[in-house]
Scaffold this active site. Structure first.
Site, PDB file in Angstrom:
ATOM      1  N   ASP A   1       0.830  -1.209   0.000  1.00 46.36           N
ATOM      2  CA  ASP A   1       0.000   0.000   0.000  1.00 46.36           C
ATOM      3  C   ASP A   1       0.863   1.258   0.000  1.00 46.36           C
ATOM      4  O   ASP A   1       0.686   2.173  -0.814  1.00 46.36           O
ATOM      5  CB  ASP A   1      -0.893   0.024   1.242  1.00 46.36           C
ATOM      6  CG  ASP A   1      -2.155  -0.794   1.072  1.00 46.36           C
ATOM      7  OD1 ASP A   1      -2.561  -1.047  -0.068  1.00 46.36           O
ATOM      8  OD2 ASP A   1      -2.743  -1.177   2.098  1.00 46.36           O
ATOM      9  N   THR A   2       1.790   1.311   0.950  1.00 48.18           N
ATOM     10  CA  THR A   2       2.627   2.505   1.082  1.00 48.18           C
ATOM     11  C   THR A   2       3.493   2.710  -0.156  1.00 48.18           C
ATOM     12  O   THR A   2       3.614   3.825  -0.673  1.00 48.18           O
ATOM     13  CB  THR A   2       3.514   2.389   2.329  1.00 48.18           C
ATOM     14  OG1 THR A   2       2.681   2.226   3.476  1.00 48.18           O
ATOM     15  CG2 THR A   2       4.368   3.635   2.508  1.00 48.18           C
TER      16      THR A   2
END
Length: 396
Positions: free
Chosen positions: A170-171
């Protein structure tokens, strides 16, 4: 408009349609550097929220959504869509992470918006891509860590596949998306046109494997789980001490020699199994056993002092509270203060890079849902009466 000191991206307006983590991570890179970010949310009457079950004032939401303004719009209502289209006329960037088909059903896809504003840079983040056999699958960080190969090379082989302690897919996707948008904005300076930027969690995860993925592509080597060892550079890993553990990274020949001298065992470099980088990699378990027997004899602080004096790469293994209490981390100001109207003074995670003339600034805490609706609609020339009518109709 020329940017002023402290607001490197103040000329940029971003319309934020994102939810959960990857999208907000991307948007944060613009908000912290002064862009006007408008977070578009559903009206409360629709009972849809990005507040994560009442945790809007919690650390995760506040850390992801600082420095934004919030506008509520029902994008399923023609009047709500009209508001959005008016915002698009003067916007630079739109970012969304809906399922790939949703934007087309709502008529807020790139093709539609580019007719309103040909300069718009439109970014889409998905789990597996905008098309292809997996396009409609729900994309979650945990799933992608497995599909993208990361779990197969993380952890100890005795315990099976292991996910990382952070949402790395995600990051990483958010950061790659921010980089892609910046690239598109830079290209727009030449072409005068925007474009559609696409990022997926799966592609990001594969890209972040980096040298581990390249080992397979070039050498047909399948990386395994190295545990706390470095895959190729030995000794690099976690070593026990009298009161805990420390990290040591001494795989390179000169560094290993310094390590041997620092621990009082210069003879280890003469041992055939340890004499070269290749031999140490082959005999890693034997070497780690020898080193562990030595490191257990002193406390972590003593070894770290010895390693520093001996110019050996080593470091503590902190818990999060200990990490933020470290002198260097305090010096780097990685805990950034901001005022929250209900909680009071809070601290959020600062940006990891700095610029000499236009630093980032955490100016405001995350906004309440629809906190800036009136302000934004007024700037679009809606009258007070029109705004109240829209509210009564559930459009905002």
């Amino acid at each position: 408009m020329k940017p002023v000191d402290g607001k490197a991206l103040q000329r940029i307006r971003v319309l934020d349609l994102t939810r959960v983590r990857a999208g907000p991570t991307c948007i944060r890179q613009f908000a912290d550097w002064g862009a006007d970010v408008i977070k578009i949310e559903s009206p409360e009457s629709m009972e849809v929220s990005d507040g994560w079950g009442g945790m809007r004032d919690g650390p995760d939401f506040q850390n992801l959504h600082r420095n934004k303004r919030s506008l509520t719009i029902n994008l399923k209502d023609p009047k709500g869509k009209a508001i959005f289209y008016r915002l698009v006329e003067k916007a630079d960037v739109v970012v969304e992470n809906f399922r790939p088909d949703v934007k087309f059903r709502l008529n807020i896809d790139y093709e539609t918006l580019s007719k309103i504003n040909p300069r718009i840079v439109y970014a889409s983040i998905s789990g597996f891509g905008q098309d292809g056999p997996y396009a409609k699958r729900p994309g979650f960080d945990h799933i992608v860590q497995g599909m993208g190969g990361l779990m197969s090379i993380t952890g100890d082989p005795a315990h099976g596949p292991m996910r990382t302690g952070i949402a790395v897919a995600d990051t990483g996707s958010g950061l790659y998306c921010a980089l892609a948008i910046m690239t598109a904005l830079f290209e727009r300076e030449d072409s005068g046109k925007g474009q559609w930027v696409q990022v997926s969690l799966l592609q990001t995860m594969i890209a972040m494997l980096d040298f581990q993925a390249a080992r397979w592509l070039m050498l047909n080597e399948i990386p395994s789980q190295p545990g706390n060892n470095h895959p190729t550079s030995i000794p690099t890993g976690v070593y026990p001490t009298a009161d805990g553990h420390i990290n040591i990274a001494a795989g390179e020949q000169a560094m290993f020699l310094r390590l041997c001298n620092a621990i009082g065992r210069p003879d280890l470099i003469e041992v055939e199994n340890f004499s070269t980088e290749e031999n140490r990699s082959i005999h890693r378990n034997e070497l780690n056993h020898v080193l562990s027997d030595i490191t257990r004899r002193r406390k972590s602080s003593e070894w770290l002092s010895i390693m520093e004096k001996g110019h050996v790469a080593a470091g503590p293994i902190y818990r999060v509270n200990e990490m933020f209490d470290d002198a260097q981390i305090k010096h780097l100001k990685m805990a950034a203060p901001v005022d929250h109207k209900r909680i009071g003074k809070i601290k959020l995670v600062a940006q990891p890079f700095s610029m000499s003339r236009t630093p980032c600034e955490i100016r405001t805490a995350a906004p309440d849902r629809g906190e800036n609706t009136v302000e934004i609609l007024t700037s679009l020339d809606y009258s007070d009466r029109e705004i109240e009518a829209l509210r009564q109709e559930g459009v905002i």
